[in-house]
Design an enzyme around this catalytic site. Structure first.
Site, PDB file in Angstrom:
ATOM      1  N   ASP A  36       0.223  -2.724  -7.246  1.00  0.00           N
ATOM      2  CA  ASP A  36      -0.279  -2.980  -7.528  1.00  0.00           C
ATOM      3  C   ASP A  36      -0.842  -4.343  -7.851  1.00  0.00           C
ATOM      4  O   ASP A  36      -0.602  -5.347  -8.769  1.00  0.00           O
ATOM      5  CB  ASP A  36      -1.887  -2.503  -9.121  1.00  0.00           C
TER       6      ASP A  36
ATOM      7  N   ARG B 181      -2.797  -7.025  -7.388  1.00  0.00           N
ATOM      8  CA  ARG B 181      -4.373  -7.949  -7.571  1.00  0.00           C
ATOM      9  C   ARG B 181      -4.389  -8.776  -9.216  1.00  0.00           C
ATOM     10  O   ARG B 181      -4.351  -8.223  -9.512  1.00  0.00           O
ATOM     11  CB  ARG B 181      -5.816  -6.707  -7.844  1.00  0.00           C
TER      12      ARG B 181
END
Ligand SMILES: [Zn+2]
Length: 302
Positions: free
Chosen positions: A206, A208
């Site tokens: 991930d 982000r």
């Protein structure tokens, strides 16, 4: 106070009438970290961007302020003042020295209010290509619905009653971009799950970053967040105490789980949700009030 957060500035705001009911106010942001156009979808005319409404001295006209969207109340043909809406009896006041908007509860959302917030990362496939590989499109719709509602009958979840924010961050594919996401999809068809596929492409599971989202929320005068998420990590990722606190996690139950005739139903979505729960620690359960992070991680998962 925000030295280690990106600096954001709202450069334009406009009312968008929607097919779902309430008007929304779309805010477009620039920032000093990347060149992407991040957005805030704001429900409630009184949730105001500090950077948008700040006076741009000395020469800015009322017409220019209306064009930027820095007005109070409603626009109508022939209106001449951005700061005063005579029809609705609303008036914004500003500090003459700094140009900053002055806080007035009649026109500006009280920052002590608990505000329903969704931090949404762009997903072209889920939002525009009817993808049943993920539930991003459905979650986006659901966030808007919950912010509009007083209480959701089926689940008992207290909504935003017309006040709330969806921060829309341009970080496609958990930050890896659309091209890499499409490669990851092929790896998934070859047997990998969503986490494995990213790792095989040498990306983090991930990638982000929610720091711009934090800056946007603070710019909108949001302090106490009711966060729409199943991801317990997202709570710590968006908090910036004492300026930004998550006071409640509101779950995003897949529509198909509460109504078998609606929502996304596919083999891919089952695998995707299973990975989120088993590999990424997502919690899918009833609303819970946060007291400590420990409590939040020890409550039952399904
Ligand atoms: Zn998606």
């Amino acid at each position: 106070m925000t030295a280690n957060l990106p600096k954001v500035e709202c450069i334009a705001r406009a009312r968008i009438p929607t097919t779902q009911g309430p008007d929304i106010f779309l805010h477009l942001y620039t920032n000093d970290q990347d060149s992407k156009e991040h957005l805030a979808i704001v429900f409630g005319e009184d949730i105001r961007s500090r950077s948008l409404f700040r006076y741009r001295y000395p020469e800015e006209t009322q017409q220019e302020r209306m064009i930027r969207g820095a007005y109070v109340g409603k626009l109508y043909p022939g209106r001449v003042s951005a700061d005063v809406d005579d029809r609705l009896g609303l008036k914004l006041e500003f500090d003459p020295k700094t140009g900053d908007m002055l806080f007035d509860k009649r026109c500006v959302w009280d920052e002590e209010n608990k505000t329903l917030v969704r931090i949404h990362s762009e997903c072209y496939t889920g939002e525009n290509a009817w993808s049943a590989r993920c539930d991003c499109g459905e979650q986006f719709d659901r966030a808007g619905k919950l912010i509009s509602l007083d209480v959701e009958k089926e689940t008992g979840i207290v909504g935003g009653n017309g006040h709330g924010v969806i921060v829309y961050l341009r970080q496609e594919g958990r930050g890896i971009g659309l091209g890499e996401k499409l490669k990851a999809y092929n790896l998934q068809d070859l047997g990998a799950d969503t986490v494995q596929a990213n790792l095989m492409l040498k990306h983090p599971a991930d990638g982000r970053d929610f720091s711009i989202g934090k800056s946007i929320l603070m710019d909108l005068g949001i302090k106490n967040v009711r966060l729409l998420t199943n991801n317990p990590d997202k709570i710590s990722q968006i908090e910036y105490k004492p300026y930004l606190t998550c006071v409640e996690r509101v779950p995003m139950v897949p529509i198909h789980w509460t109504n078998a005739n609606e929502g996304i139903d596919s083999v891919e979505i089952e695998g995707y949700l299973r990975t989120k729960i088993e590999r990424m620690g997502h919690l899918l359960q009833k609303p819970l009030t946060l007291h400590t992070h420990e409590e939040q991680t020890t409550t039952g998962q399904i």
